[in-house]
Enzyme design. Structure first.
Site, PDB file in Angstrom:
ATOM      1  N   ASP A  38      14.171  36.083  57.166  1.00  0.00           N
ATOM      2  CA  ASP A  38      14.186  37.532  57.156  1.00  0.00           C
ATOM      3  C   ASP A  38      15.415  37.949  57.970  1.00  0.00           C
ATOM      4  OD1 ASP A  38      13.385  40.203  56.894  1.00  0.00           O
ATOM      5  OD2 ASP A  38      12.162  40.115  58.703  1.00  0.00           O
ATOM      6  N   ASP A  40      15.807  41.475  59.939  1.00  0.00           N
ATOM      7  CA  ASP A  40      15.480  42.245  61.143  1.00  0.00           C
ATOM      8  C   ASP A  40      14.511  41.491  62.037  1.00  0.00           C
ATOM      9  OD1 ASP A  40      16.963  44.695  60.509  1.00  0.00           O
ATOM     10  OD2 ASP A  40      15.542  44.884  58.856  1.00  0.00           O
TER      11      ASP A  40
END
Length: 476
Positions: A38, A40
């Protein structure tokens, strides 16, 4: 008590390294060929300035567009007031911590910025247990009759704080309001900060202020690349935002490290909805209309779905390790449905471990465990003198339990425990993450042949093998 105190120097030698990777399930990096990430709070970590920014913008949206009172401008973001993993009762406007067995941790129920008395909580819920049918759904959302919402990602900290602040304002000014409308308005305002690109533009304009840990993330990616590992990125964030951030963290050649890059993936829908095809995006953000037959290195793709991703790459099963910070949206479906190995990024770990390594915490927990063991053994004595002493122990134990909670967070305590029980957050973490760590930089401490072994902690009916695993540690 003296015996417990004598144990403290021994226990203190067993400090936990905050940069350790912890295993829920045995896993060898030797088996991992493909690493997924991912963006963030996995590749990019943000400073507390971002939470303040999100809070302030969402608060102003409530005032300017939803016609909430101007007086709300008096409220500023309160760092460290809330923790991740809390549940919010949408209909009662209560924020609380719930344990792995669906019991509310009394003393951690807040309406506005003030705790709700225990008697009032017990009266509202007819005890402290929350029935399954009103708990949040599989993804932590309040939908399909579920009245609880669980806040699982780090971006939710300003949302929880804003909910408390607005509730606080309405109660202080004796304003009658509908809690459901309040929750939906705050949720929409927080969503607008992201959807309208306000947050993205602010971060892009000042990466240095908002982004942390750039060098460590860069080192991890270089290490994996050097060892011939394939890598991919699946994020809900837009390309421009990711590109500027990765340019800052890694350098302008960051795309050379990744075999596949997918933006605006719409997780967790990405993992379940087979209908959305991939769409190629140019460097300038132009969407192309051609059918995607291959996921090519150096290209940027938008949306799509995991089933198409698996078909086009052939990256299946336990040779894939995916890292994310959101236990539901990032990890749950991958481990349950597709057999990928999963790694949870839990930034709060570093702070909590440092607290657990302090002399104050070690001293408190050693005596608390010893006192619990004494109570368990001595409760059989029913004479008045013994019962007086036992009641004193019970009172002292309760005081120490409160102290251990406050050490971590005065309002809600530890992310991982409700006194002695694991939190609901910990229960989900244990189920959906093979390994977990404070940040990706922890990988730098291990070679890529390393096997992670979960600690064998005794079940309640098993006899402990090692002395430090006993319930008291001093009564052997």
């Amino acid at each position: 008590k003296q015996t417990a105190g004598d144990l403290i120097p021994v226990i203190s030698k067993n400090f936990v390294n905050p940069d350790t990777i912890f295993a829920n399930n045995q896993m060898s990096l030797q088996d991992i060929e493909i690493y997924g990430f991912d963006y963030d709070y996995t590749l990019a970590f943000y400073s507390s300035h971002l939470h303040t920014l999100i809070f302030n913008i969402a608060r102003d949206i409530l005032i300017n567009e939803h016609r909430y009172p101007e007086g709300l401008r008096e409220y500023d973001y309160i760092p460290n007031f809330v923790i991740r993993g809390l549940h919010y009762d949408v209909q009662k406007a209560l924020l609380m911590k719930i344990d792995a067995f669906h019991y509310i941790q009394l003393g951690t129920v807040y309406r506005g910025l003030n705790p709700v008395p225990e008697k009032e909580v017990i009266a509202m819920y007819e005890g402290s247990h929350v029935p399954l049918e009103i708990m949040s759904d599989f993804y932590g959302k309040s939908s399909h009759g579920h009245t609880m919402k669980q806040f699982m990602d780090i971006f939710s900290l300003p949302e929880m704080t804003l909910l408390l602040c607005v509730n606080d304002y309405f109660m202080k000014h004796n304003i009658d309001y509908e809690p459901v409308h309040l929750y939906k308005d705050v949720k929409e305002a927080i969503g607008d900060v992201h959807v309208r690109g306000i947050m993205y533009r602010a971060v892009e304009a000042d990466n240095e202020k908002y982004i942390c840990y750039g060098e460590q993330t860069h080192a991890v990616l270089r290490k994996l690349s050097k060892n011939g590992k394939k890598m991919f990125l699946i994020t809900n964030s837009p390309f421009d935002f990711v590109n500027r951030g990765m340019n800052y963290i890694v350098g302008k050649d960051w795309r050379d490290l990744f075999d596949v890059v997918i933006v605006q993936a719409d997780k967790p829908g990405f993992f379940n909805d087979r209908r959305k095809p991939f769409r190629r995006v140019t460097d300038k953000g132009v969407l192309l209309w051609d059918r995607i037959h291959h996921l090519e290195k150096g290209q940027i793709y938008k949306q799509g779905n995991l089933y198409e991703f698996l078909r086009l790459t052939g990256w299946r099963g336990s040779k894939v390790l995916y890292f994310g910070d959101h236990i539901y949206s990032d990890l749950a479906d991958l481990t349950l449905k597709h057999g990928w190995r999963t790694g949870a990024i839990i930034p709060e770990l570093r702070k909590e471990i440092k607290i657990m390594n302090t002399e104050e915490y070690v001293h408190t927990m050693t005596w608390l465990q010893a006192l619990t063991g004494l109570l368990e053994q001595m409760q059989v004595h029913q004479d008045p003198a013994s019962q007086t002493v036992i009641q004193q122990w019970i009172n002292e134990r309760e005081e120490m339990r409160l102290r251990t909670k406050d050490i971590f967070n005065a309002q809600f305590g530890s992310l991982f425990r409700t006194y002695h029980n694991p939190t609901y957050f910990t229960r989900r973490l244990s189920r959906f993450a093979d390994i977990y760590m404070a940040s990706l930089s922890c990988l730098l401490n291990y070679d890529l042949q390393h096997t992670f072994y979960p600690r064998r902690t005794p079940l309640q009916h098993e006899s402990p093998i090692w002395p430090e695993q006993t319930s008291t540690g001093i009564l052997l």
